[in-house]
Write a protein that holds these residues in place. Structure first.
Motif, PDB file in Angstrom:
ATOM      1  N   PRO A  85       1.778   9.377 -14.848  1.00 42.64           N
ATOM      2  CA  PRO A  85       2.887   8.476 -15.189  1.00 42.64           C
ATOM      3  C   PRO A  85       3.371   7.692 -13.967  1.00 42.64           C
ATOM      4  O   PRO A  85       3.495   8.244 -12.869  1.00 42.64           O
ATOM      5  CB  PRO A  85       3.967   9.435 -15.684  1.00 42.64           C
ATOM      6  N   TYR A  86       3.648   6.423 -14.187  1.00 42.97           N
ATOM      7  CA  TYR A  86       4.187   5.555 -13.145  1.00 42.97           C
ATOM      8  C   TYR A  86       5.462   4.902 -13.658  1.00 42.97           C
ATOM      9  O   TYR A  86       5.544   4.520 -14.830  1.00 42.97           O
ATOM     10  CB  TYR A  86       3.182   4.463 -12.772  1.00 42.97           C
ATOM     11  N   LEU A  87       6.424   4.760 -12.782  1.00 48.35           N
ATOM     12  CA  LEU A  87       7.658   4.073 -13.136  1.00 48.35           C
ATOM     13  C   LEU A  87       7.767   2.795 -12.320  1.00 48.35           C
ATOM     14  O   LEU A  87       7.723   2.819 -11.083  1.00 48.35           O
ATOM     15  CB  LEU A  87       8.871   4.960 -12.866  1.00 48.35           C
ATOM     16  N   PHE A  88       7.891   1.678 -13.020  1.00 44.85           N
ATOM     17  CA  PHE A  88       8.126   0.384 -12.386  1.00 44.85           C
ATOM     18  C   PHE A  88       9.601   0.050 -12.578  1.00 44.85           C
ATOM     19  O   PHE A  88      10.141   0.207 -13.675  1.00 44.85           O
ATOM     20  CB  PHE A  88       7.237  -0.680 -13.019  1.00 44.85           C
ATOM     21  N   TYR A  89      10.240  -0.417 -11.522  1.00 47.90           N
ATOM     22  CA  TYR A  89      11.656  -0.759 -11.634  1.00 47.90           C
ATOM     23  C   TYR A  89      12.044  -1.704 -10.511  1.00 47.90           C
ATOM     24  O   TYR A  89      11.259  -1.974  -9.589  1.00 47.90           O
ATOM     25  CB  TYR A  89      12.525   0.498 -11.630  1.00 47.90           C
ATOM     26  N   VAL A  90      13.252  -2.212 -10.597  1.00 41.47           N
ATOM     27  CA  VAL A  90      13.746  -3.199  -9.632  1.00 41.47           C
ATOM     28  C   VAL A  90      14.632  -2.517  -8.598  1.00 41.47           C
ATOM     29  O   VAL A  90      15.588  -1.814  -8.947  1.00 41.47           O
ATOM     30  CB  VAL A  90      14.525  -4.316 -10.345  1.00 41.47           C
ATOM     31  N   ARG A  91      14.294  -2.766  -7.341  1.00 43.08           N
ATOM     32  CA  ARG A  91      15.140  -2.346  -6.224  1.00 43.08           C
ATOM     33  C   ARG A  91      15.772  -3.597  -5.618  1.00 43.08           C
ATOM     34  O   ARG A  91      15.187  -4.690  -5.672  1.00 43.08           O
ATOM     35  CB  ARG A  91      14.324  -1.616  -5.163  1.00 43.08           C
ATOM     36  N   MET A 137       7.087   0.219  -7.584  1.00 43.61           N
ATOM     37  CA  MET A 137       6.432   1.223  -8.420  1.00 43.61           C
ATOM     38  C   MET A 137       6.426   2.556  -7.694  1.00 43.61           C
ATOM     39  O   MET A 137       6.328   2.611  -6.464  1.00 43.61           O
ATOM     40  CB  MET A 137       4.998   0.787  -8.716  1.00 43.61           C
ATOM     41  N   ALA A 138       6.538   3.643  -8.474  1.00 46.42           N
ATOM     42  CA  ALA A 138       6.374   4.985  -7.914  1.00 46.42           C
ATOM     43  C   ALA A 138       5.732   5.875  -8.968  1.00 46.42           C
ATOM     44  O   ALA A 138       5.962   5.705 -10.172  1.00 46.42           O
ATOM     45  CB  ALA A 138       7.706   5.575  -7.475  1.00 46.42           C
ATOM     46  N   GLU A 139       4.930   6.803  -8.523  1.00 44.42           N
ATOM     47  CA  GLU A 139       4.376   7.799  -9.433  1.00 44.42           C
ATOM     48  C   GLU A 139       5.494   8.750  -9.834  1.00 44.42           C
ATOM     49  O   GLU A 139       6.340   9.121  -9.021  1.00 44.42           O
ATOM     50  CB  GLU A 139       3.245   8.558  -8.745  1.00 44.42           C
ATOM     51  N   MET A 140       5.508   9.133 -11.112  1.00 41.41           N
ATOM     52  CA  MET A 140       6.515  10.073 -11.586  1.00 41.41           C
ATOM     53  C   MET A 140       5.970  11.492 -11.588  1.00 41.41           C
ATOM     54  O   MET A 140       4.752  11.716 -11.680  1.00 41.41           O
ATOM     55  CB  MET A 140       6.971   9.732 -13.008  1.00 41.41           C
ATOM     56  N   ASN A 141       6.880  12.438 -11.503  1.00 44.40           N
ATOM     57  CA  ASN A 141       6.503  13.825 -11.741  1.00 44.40           C
ATOM     58  C   ASN A 141       6.265  14.034 -13.230  1.00 44.40           C
ATOM     59  O   ASN A 141       6.731  13.255 -14.070  1.00 44.40           O
ATOM     60  CB  ASN A 141       7.588  14.764 -11.215  1.00 44.40           C
ATOM     61  N   LYS A 142       5.527  15.085 -13.563  1.00 46.22           N
ATOM     62  CA  LYS A 142       5.095  15.291 -14.947  1.00 46.22           C
ATOM     63  C   LYS A 142       6.255  15.461 -15.924  1.00 46.22           C
ATOM     64  O   LYS A 142       6.113  15.210 -17.120  1.00 46.22           O
ATOM     65  CB  LYS A 142       4.162  16.509 -15.027  1.00 46.22           C
ATOM     66  N   THR A 144       5.936   1.886  -3.809  1.00 48.67           N
ATOM     67  CA  THR A 144       5.116   0.758  -3.368  1.00 48.67           C
ATOM     68  C   THR A 144       5.701  -0.541  -3.898  1.00 48.67           C
ATOM     69  O   THR A 144       6.022  -0.647  -5.090  1.00 48.67           O
ATOM     70  CB  THR A 144       3.667   0.908  -3.887  1.00 48.67           C
ATOM     71  N   LYS A 145       5.825  -1.524  -3.068  1.00 49.86           N
ATOM     72  CA  LYS A 145       6.307  -2.845  -3.480  1.00 49.86           C
ATOM     73  C   LYS A 145       5.238  -3.556  -4.296  1.00 49.86           C
ATOM     74  O   LYS A 145       4.065  -3.563  -3.933  1.00 49.86           O
ATOM     75  CB  LYS A 145       6.678  -3.666  -2.250  1.00 49.86           C
ATOM     76  N   CYS A 146       5.654  -4.167  -5.408  1.00 49.44           N
ATOM     77  CA  CYS A 146       4.710  -4.855  -6.300  1.00 49.44           C
ATOM     78  C   CYS A 146       4.879  -6.371  -6.291  1.00 49.44           C
ATOM     79  O   CYS A 146       3.960  -7.098  -5.909  1.00 49.44           O
ATOM     80  CB  CYS A 146       4.886  -4.348  -7.731  1.00 49.44           C
ATOM     81  N   ILE A 147       6.036  -6.845  -6.731  1.00 44.01           N
ATOM     82  CA  ILE A 147       6.264  -8.276  -6.927  1.00 44.01           C
ATOM     83  C   ILE A 147       7.631  -8.670  -6.382  1.00 44.01           C
ATOM     84  O   ILE A 147       8.641  -8.034  -6.694  1.00 44.01           O
ATOM     85  CB  ILE A 147       6.213  -8.637  -8.433  1.00 44.01           C
ATOM     86  N   SER A 148       7.665  -9.749  -5.614  1.00 41.13           N
ATOM     87  CA  SER A 148       8.941 -10.361  -5.222  1.00 41.13           C
ATOM     88  C   SER A 148       8.876 -11.841  -5.568  1.00 41.13           C
ATOM     89  O   SER A 148       7.801 -12.395  -5.826  1.00 41.13           O
ATOM     90  CB  SER A 148       9.205 -10.168  -3.725  1.00 41.13           C
ATOM     91  N   ALA A 149      10.026 -12.477  -5.584  1.00 43.47           N
ATOM     92  CA  ALA A 149      10.090 -13.905  -5.917  1.00 43.47           C
ATOM     93  C   ALA A 149       9.666 -14.725  -4.700  1.00 43.47           C
ATOM     94  O   ALA A 149      10.380 -14.765  -3.693  1.00 43.47           O
ATOM     95  CB  ALA A 149      11.488 -14.273  -6.367  1.00 43.47           C
ATOM     96  N   THR A 150       8.519 -15.360  -4.808  1.00 44.10           N
ATOM     97  CA  THR A 150       7.980 -16.140  -3.691  1.00 44.10           C
ATOM     98  C   THR A 150       7.620 -17.568  -4.071  1.00 44.10           C
ATOM     99  O   THR A 150       7.539 -18.440  -3.200  1.00 44.10           O
ATOM    100  CB  THR A 150       6.717 -15.463  -3.129  1.00 44.10           C
TER     101      THR A 150
END
Length: 321
Positions: free
Chosen positions: A154-160, A169-174, A185-191
């Motif tokens: 499981p992975y959780l994507f969210y806004v920091r 993004m971060a891997e979640m515990n079970k 890990t950083k995924c997308i920023s406004a560029t």
């Protein structure tokens, strides 16, 4: 055969028609009580032949139920009540997933600018936090989206809030209650210019996988901007690196599929009853007013070369009695 008087025949026909009308009353068009689906940051779960829609509107979260995507009924009970959750304000952007291995429904959402998760045995709720606390206690965050890969990870994507709104993004515990912070890990920023017309914002992530390609669909710009819009990026792993689609944005007010709507964004893809993808999103109330934001649904296509497009005229949902 005896002759039946005309007056008696007329009365008989009238009674017969009335009887048929009463017996067929369930087939009458449903009574519309709201001409729009009154939620923002919408999400749709399709489960056991029904669609369940959740979104931002009140303290806590409502759930709307439909069988055809056009007509929706509001459940009489809240899917999540504030008393069943940590936090007291700013209940935003709920997303609900059925995890078959656990036979549970999980609602990921943000409240008081922290990310939370609650669970239920039903898509209608009640969703309850077993332990009333945010997933990450010491940092603000919003706009959660769960992705479980084919291997069960499981992975959780969210806004920091790291130099604007940035998708991480971060891997979640079970147990789906916490993240492995070392995997953040950083995924997308406004560029890009289209992403920064009013603010430096990338938000509302959704993840899907086709073949060996991962798609991260997101919204950019300030939600109050009429140029709020949707784009996507691709990667060969949920950890990235992510490459933005050169044809972004794929939904904005100047696109034919928006059909005159403005402020289109923060939506989510879902698979409909026919196996095809659709995309639900919100738009402004009008060209002169942001709120109340309401939701619309378009077809979403993935071409043979892997390009996503949002197409066709939108379904304009209504709420019925």
């Amino acid at each position: 055969m005896k002759h039946i008087p005309y007056r008696l025949l007329s009365i008989t026909c009238l009674l017969l028609m009335l009887s048929l009308y009463c017996r067929g009353s369930n087939n009458r068009p449903p009574q519309i009580i709201d001409s729009k689906l009154p939620i923002a940051d919408p999400y749709v779960l399709y489960h056991s032949g029904k669609y369940y829609a959740y979104g931002t509107r009140i303290d806590g979260f409502e759930v709307y139920i439909s069988e055809d995507l056009k007509h929706w009924k509001r459940s009489k009970n809240l899917a999540l009540s504030p008393q069943d959750s940590w936090g007291t304000r700013w209940f935003w952007a709920p997303e609900v997933y059925y995890v078959a291995s656990q036979k549970k429904f999980y609602m990921f959402y943000s409240v008081d600018e922290h990310i939370c998760v609650a669970s239920s045995s039903s898509p209608e709720g009640p969703f309850i936090q077993d332990e009333k606390k945010p997933i990450i206690a010491k940092e603000k965050g919003i706009d959660t989206s769960l992705f479980i890969d084919d291997d069960g990870t499981p992975y959780l994507f969210y806004v920091r809030f790291t130099d604007g709104n940035v998708i991480w993004m971060a891997e979640m515990n079970k147990d789906l209650q916490s993240i492995k912070t070392e995997t953040l890990t950083k995924c997308i920023s406004a560029t890009e210019p289209w992403e920064k017309k009013q603010a430096t914002v990338a938000e509302g992530p959704s993840i899907l996988k086709r073949g060996n390609t991962y798609y991260l669909i997101y919204s950019a710009n300030h939600f109050e901007s009429q140029d709020y819009a949707v784009g996507y990026a691709t990667a060969s792993s949920p950890k990235g690196p992510w490459k933005k689609y050169k044809g972004n944005p794929i939904l904005r007010r100047d696109h034919p599929s928006a059909s005159g709507l403005v402020g289109t964004g923060h939506g989510a893809p879902f698979i409909s009853a026919d196996g095809g993808y659709k995309y639900i999103y919100h738009a402004h109330a009008s060209t002169s007013s942001v709120g109340p934001r309401t939701s619309y649904i378009n077809d979403m296509a993935i071409s043979s070369d892997g390009a996503i497009s949002i197409v066709g005229d939108p379904i304009r949902p209504v709420v019925v009695k």
